[in-house]
Scaffold this motif. Structure first.
Motif, PDB file in Angstrom:
ATOM      1  N   ALA A  75      -7.645   3.890  -0.993  1.00 63.08           N
ATOM      2  CA  ALA A  75      -8.933   4.592  -0.971  1.00 63.08           C
ATOM      3  C   ALA A  75      -8.782   5.981  -1.599  1.00 63.08           C
ATOM      4  O   ALA A  75      -9.592   6.392  -2.441  1.00 63.08           O
ATOM      5  CB  ALA A  75      -9.433   4.713   0.470  1.00 63.08           C
ATOM      6  N   PHE A 113       0.824  -1.221   0.000  1.00 65.23           N
ATOM      7  CA  PHE A 113       0.000   0.000   0.000  1.00 65.23           C
ATOM      8  C   PHE A 113       0.859   1.273   0.000  1.00 65.23           C
ATOM      9  O   PHE A 113       0.414   2.322   0.435  1.00 65.23           O
ATOM     10  CB  PHE A 113      -0.942  -0.010   1.220  1.00 65.23           C
ATOM     11  N   LEU A 170     -14.787   8.567  16.164  1.00 60.73           N
ATOM     12  CA  LEU A 170     -14.107   9.281  15.077  1.00 60.73           C
ATOM     13  C   LEU A 170     -14.999  10.368  14.485  1.00 60.73           C
ATOM     14  O   LEU A 170     -14.544  11.460  14.158  1.00 60.73           O
ATOM     15  CB  LEU A 170     -13.709   8.290  13.972  1.00 60.73           C
ATOM     16  N   GLY A 211     -11.722  -3.451   1.735  1.00 60.69           N
ATOM     17  CA  GLY A 211     -11.318  -2.760   0.519  1.00 60.69           C
ATOM     18  C   GLY A 211     -12.438  -2.343  -0.399  1.00 60.69           C
ATOM     19  O   GLY A 211     -12.210  -1.543  -1.303  1.00 60.69           O
ATOM     20  N   SER A 219      -8.919   6.715  11.294  1.00 61.45           N
ATOM     21  CA  SER A 219      -8.466   6.418  12.654  1.00 61.45           C
ATOM     22  C   SER A 219      -7.085   7.028  12.907  1.00 61.45           C
ATOM     23  O   SER A 219      -6.627   7.887  12.131  1.00 61.45           O
ATOM     24  CB  SER A 219      -8.487   4.909  12.915  1.00 61.45           C
TER      25      SER A 219
END
Ligand code: HEM
Length: 403
Positions: free
Chosen positions: A358, A108, A317, A242, A346
């Motif tokens: 994302a 990633f 959050l 995902g 987060s």
């Protein structure tokens, strides 16, 4: 005699604008700012609402993400079944968490995302071609928001596309707090059976490691460092994490942009604002609105409250991302907001591993939409929108648009 104070029942419903947090979050932030609430099973849990306090909790070494620990909070019987049946590194503490997370970090990186960009662009182009050919109005959820991340994560992991419909339905069952616990366990088992089969194939024929699961097989499973069963849980979790999250974020982000046509036009005129718009979409919606549940492993003082070892905590959050002490006019959607230190992904060691992916998907999708459909507008009224609220990922079911 001291007054007996009844703890409020959590979670709270969004009673006014469904895109705004429950009103209780602001009250607690002002009056608490950390207070106890009662869960469906009678357990008391701490609600943390201020940005600074949420950051403190999530970066503390005295909290655990381990669902097996006494006191770890759950929002429904279905949710308990869900968290105990997907027990991989998101629900582990160091050193096990660190060990497994490290196996995936290189998948990633920004470099990997740069390599992926052309294939994400090709998927978006193909989906938009089909949507435009089909004519307006079109539902963004089925035309773009769902198939994009599903195709990307399937290709990235190397999961054959034929499994998608089943995997999506099982994901939805697992995401919904109202699901029957047996149904949740069956959905989890069914997903794991598919990923078990896919992984066995990769282990037997990893080739030159063309996809993430094949590389996992070569580097870690076939070398004995990663047990097959743990790899199945990791693969299942990556697939779930995902696709449903990014699908929801893209749809809700677009909804807010189209509800603010002045901001959509700003983007059309100045496409360089897309990056900032994405950060604001992430902050404003905070779709993983009940993520970041923890249990304290040692006494800690947070926002003036003393949290004891074994107490459950929700580091909220969504409440943190609407804290006026950090975000001026927090309930205003403003794509030019800067700085925007949101925690939609987060904070701390469990901060979303897939956030570069994302962001890449949201960037390519949004940039392509403003370029190809600058006259995009909503083709449904506000009262036709149906939101899924009591679920791990907040979402809107359908979003009809025209151009
Ligand atoms: C807009 C989209 C997304 C949002 C809002 C989101 C949100 C989150 C949040 C809030 C957490 C942390 C939970 C906690 O602190 O307990 C998390 C963890 C995680 N997410 Fe995402 N996520 C998104 C997309 C993705 C994607 C595309 C992937 C890729 C597979 C992914 C993979 C993960 C993983 C593996 C973790 C666990 C990290 C760890 O425990 O170390 N997420 N995500």
């Amino acid at each position: 005699m001291a007054a007996v104070t009844e703890e409020p029942q959590f979670p709270f419903a969004r009673r006014n604008d469904p895109l705004d947090p429950p009103a209780e979050y602001a009250h607690i932030r002002l009056e608490g700012p950390v207070r106890k609430a009662r869960l469906w099973n009678g357990q008391n849990v701490w609600l943390v609402t201020r940005w600074t306090d949420v950051r403190q909790v999530l970066s503390s070494p005295h909290v655990s993400s381990d669902v097996q620990r006494k006191g770890y909070p759950s929002l429904s019987p279905g949710r308990t079944a869900q968290i105990t049946s997907r027990n991989t590194f998101i629900n582990m503490d160091p050193p096990a968490h660190t060990h497994y997370r490290r196996m995936l970090t290189k998948e990633f990186t920004l470099k990997r995302m740069t390599e992926l960009r052309p294939s994400v662009q090709a998927i978006v182009d193909r989906l938009l071609d089909a949507m435009i050919d089909g004519g307006a109005p079109a539902d963004i959820v089925t035309s773009l928001a769902r198939p994009l991340p599903a195709t990307v994560i399937s290709t990235m992991l190397g999961v054959p596309a034929r499994h998608y419909d089943d995997l999506r339905q099982w994901t939805e069952i697992r995401n919904d707090f109202a699901s029957d616990p047996d149904e949740v366990r069956t959905a989890a088992d069914s997903m794991m059976a598919v990923l078990d089969e896919v992984l066995k194939e990769k282990e037997a024929h990893p080739g030159d490691g063309a996809d993430l699961l094949a590389r996992l097989a070569i580097e870690y499973i076939n070398t004995g460092e990663l047990p097959h069963d743990e790899a199945v849980r990791i693969a299942t979790f990556l697939y779930m994490a995902g696709h449903s999250t990014t699908a929801s974020q893209l749809t809700l982000g677009l909804l807010s942009l189209l509800q603010h046509p002045d901001q959509f036009s700003m983007l059309v005129k100045q496409p360089t604002l897309v990056r900032g718009a994405i950060e604001e979409m992430l902050r404003f919606h905070t779709i993983a609105h009940f993520n970041a549940a923890r249990v304290a492993t040692a006494p800690m003082s947070v926002g003036g409250a003393t949290i004891d070892a074994g107490d459950g905590i929700f580091a909220l959050l969504l409440a943190a991302n609407r804290d006026p002490a950090t975000f001026p006019h927090p309930d205003t959607f403003d794509i030019a907001r800067s700085p925007n230190p949101h925690m939609a992904f987060s904070f701390g060691i469990h901060q979303c591993l897939g956030q570069p992916l994302a962001r890449l998907e949201l960037d390519v999708a949004l940039s392509s939409l403003i370029k190809r459909l600058p006259g995009l507008k909503l083709a449904m009224s506000a009262d036709e929108l149906k939101f899924t609220e009591m679920a791990q990922v907040f979402s809107v079911e359908t979003l009809n648009v025209a151009w």
